[in-house]
Write a protein that holds these residues in place. Sequence first.
Motif, PDB file in Angstrom:
ATOM      1  N   GLU A   4      35.596  -8.600   8.363  1.00 57.32           N
ATOM      2  CA  GLU A   4      36.559  -9.156   7.399  1.00 57.32           C
ATOM      3  C   GLU A   4      36.501  -8.397   6.088  1.00 57.32           C
ATOM      4  O   GLU A   4      35.445  -7.985   5.637  1.00 57.32           O
ATOM      5  CB  GLU A   4      36.242 -10.632   7.144  1.00 57.32           C
ATOM      6  N   LYS A   5      37.648  -8.249   5.456  1.00 67.66           N
ATOM      7  CA  LYS A   5      37.734  -7.575   4.161  1.00 67.66           C
ATOM      8  C   LYS A   5      38.231  -8.565   3.120  1.00 67.66           C
ATOM      9  O   LYS A   5      38.943  -9.508   3.435  1.00 67.66           O
ATOM     10  CB  LYS A   5      38.719  -6.394   4.244  1.00 67.66           C
ATOM     11  N   GLY A   6      37.867  -8.337   1.863  1.00 66.86           N
ATOM     12  CA  GLY A   6      38.353  -9.170   0.772  1.00 66.86           C
ATOM     13  C   GLY A   6      37.646 -10.502   0.707  1.00 66.86           C
ATOM     14  O   GLY A   6      36.576 -10.696   1.276  1.00 66.86           O
ATOM     15  N   SER A   7      38.263 -11.430  -0.032  1.00 69.61           N
ATOM     16  CA  SER A   7      37.654 -12.746  -0.164  1.00 69.61           C
ATOM     17  C   SER A   7      38.702 -13.839   0.055  1.00 69.61           C
ATOM     18  O   SER A   7      39.881 -13.643  -0.189  1.00 69.61           O
ATOM     19  CB  SER A   7      37.011 -12.903  -1.537  1.00 69.61           C
ATOM     20  N   LYS A   8      38.224 -14.992   0.524  1.00 69.78           N
ATOM     21  CA  LYS A   8      39.086 -16.139   0.790  1.00 69.78           C
ATOM     22  C   LYS A   8      38.425 -17.372   0.168  1.00 69.78           C
ATOM     23  O   LYS A   8      37.305 -17.729   0.519  1.00 69.78           O
ATOM     24  CB  LYS A   8      39.230 -16.334   2.298  1.00 69.78           C
ATOM     25  N   VAL A   9      39.099 -18.000  -0.778  1.00 76.26           N
ATOM     26  CA  VAL A   9      38.559 -19.180  -1.445  1.00 76.26           C
ATOM     27  C   VAL A   9      38.739 -20.392  -0.532  1.00 76.26           C
ATOM     28  O   VAL A   9      39.822 -20.639  -0.018  1.00 76.26           O
ATOM     29  CB  VAL A   9      39.253 -19.415  -2.799  1.00 76.26           C
ATOM     30  N   LYS A  38      32.100 -22.820  10.652  1.00 78.26           N
ATOM     31  CA  LYS A  38      33.392 -23.030  11.307  1.00 78.26           C
ATOM     32  C   LYS A  38      34.244 -24.023  10.528  1.00 78.26           C
ATOM     33  O   LYS A  38      35.457 -23.850  10.398  1.00 78.26           O
ATOM     34  CB  LYS A  38      33.184 -23.509  12.743  1.00 78.26           C
ATOM     35  N   SER A  39      33.631 -25.051   9.980  1.00 76.09           N
ATOM     36  CA  SER A  39      34.363 -26.024   9.183  1.00 76.09           C
ATOM     37  C   SER A  39      34.869 -25.384   7.885  1.00 76.09           C
ATOM     38  O   SER A  39      35.987 -25.645   7.451  1.00 76.09           O
ATOM     39  CB  SER A  39      33.453 -27.213   8.873  1.00 76.09           C
ATOM     40  N   LEU A  40      34.056 -24.528   7.273  1.00 73.90           N
ATOM     41  CA  LEU A  40      34.483 -23.820   6.054  1.00 73.90           C
ATOM     42  C   LEU A  40      35.624 -22.853   6.353  1.00 73.90           C
ATOM     43  O   LEU A  40      36.545 -22.711   5.551  1.00 73.90           O
ATOM     44  CB  LEU A  40      33.319 -23.054   5.434  1.00 73.90           C
ATOM     45  N   ARG A  41      35.573 -22.197   7.492  1.00 71.13           N
ATOM     46  CA  ARG A  41      36.647 -21.262   7.851  1.00 71.13           C
ATOM     47  C   ARG A  41      37.978 -21.989   8.026  1.00 71.13           C
ATOM     48  O   ARG A  41      39.030 -21.403   7.861  1.00 71.13           O
ATOM     49  CB  ARG A  41      36.295 -20.489   9.113  1.00 71.13           C
ATOM     50  N   GLY A 116      33.276 -11.659   4.711  1.00 71.36           N
ATOM     51  CA  GLY A 116      32.878 -12.422   5.889  1.00 71.36           C
ATOM     52  C   GLY A 116      31.662 -13.306   5.701  1.00 71.36           C
ATOM     53  O   GLY A 116      31.276 -14.028   6.614  1.00 71.36           O
ATOM     54  N   LYS A 117      31.044 -13.288   4.513  1.00 68.32           N
ATOM     55  CA  LYS A 117      29.856 -14.103   4.266  1.00 68.32           C
ATOM     56  C   LYS A 117      30.189 -15.225   3.297  1.00 68.32           C
ATOM     57  O   LYS A 117      30.889 -15.009   2.314  1.00 68.32           O
ATOM     58  CB  LYS A 117      28.737 -13.239   3.702  1.00 68.32           C
TER      59      LYS A 117
END
Length: 158
Positions: A4-9, A38-41, A116-117
Motif C-alpha cells: 500500500e502507498k500513501g495514508s488513509k485516515v 480488519k475492523s480498522l481497514r 499499510g501500517k
Amino acid sequence: MPKEKGSKVVATNRKARHDYTIEDTYEAGLVLTGTEVKSLREGRASLVDGYAFIDGNEAWLDAVHIPQWGSGSWTNHATRRKRKLLLHKAQIIKMSQKTKEGGYTLIPLSIYFSEGKAKVEIAVAKGKREYDKRQALRERQDKRESDRAMSTRSVRGE
C-alpha cells in the motif's frame, strides 16, 4: 499482494482540538491483533474517550473503541482493551517528563494507515478552560464573518 502507498485516515478526534491546547504531537505504531486490523481497514473506530499513558518504559493507548470484526468468531478482540504504542525510548521519556509537570495529558488525535501500517497520532495536551473555549469559538466566528464580507465585496467588484 502489492504494497500500500500513501495514508488513509480511519478515525479522528475532532473534539480534542476544542477541549485541549495541543503542545506536541508524535506518530506511534500500534500493536494490534488481526481482527482489529480488519475492523480498522473497514474504517470503524472511535477515539472519543481514548487516552494514552506511560507505564514504566512503555506507552499504552486505552479506552479507544475498535468494534469487533463482523466475520470474526472466537478470535475476535475486546473492543476497549489496552493497546501498546510503539515509540522510541527518547520520545517516551519526553512525554513522561511533560505529563509529570502537571496539567498535561496524552490524547490520541487520529488513527490512520501509513504505508499499510496502523499508526496513531498522539498529542501532549493541556486542558482548556471554559472561557478559552468560548474565546476560540468567538475568534473563529469573527474570522468567518470577515471572510464572508470580503468575498461578497470581491464578488460585487468594489
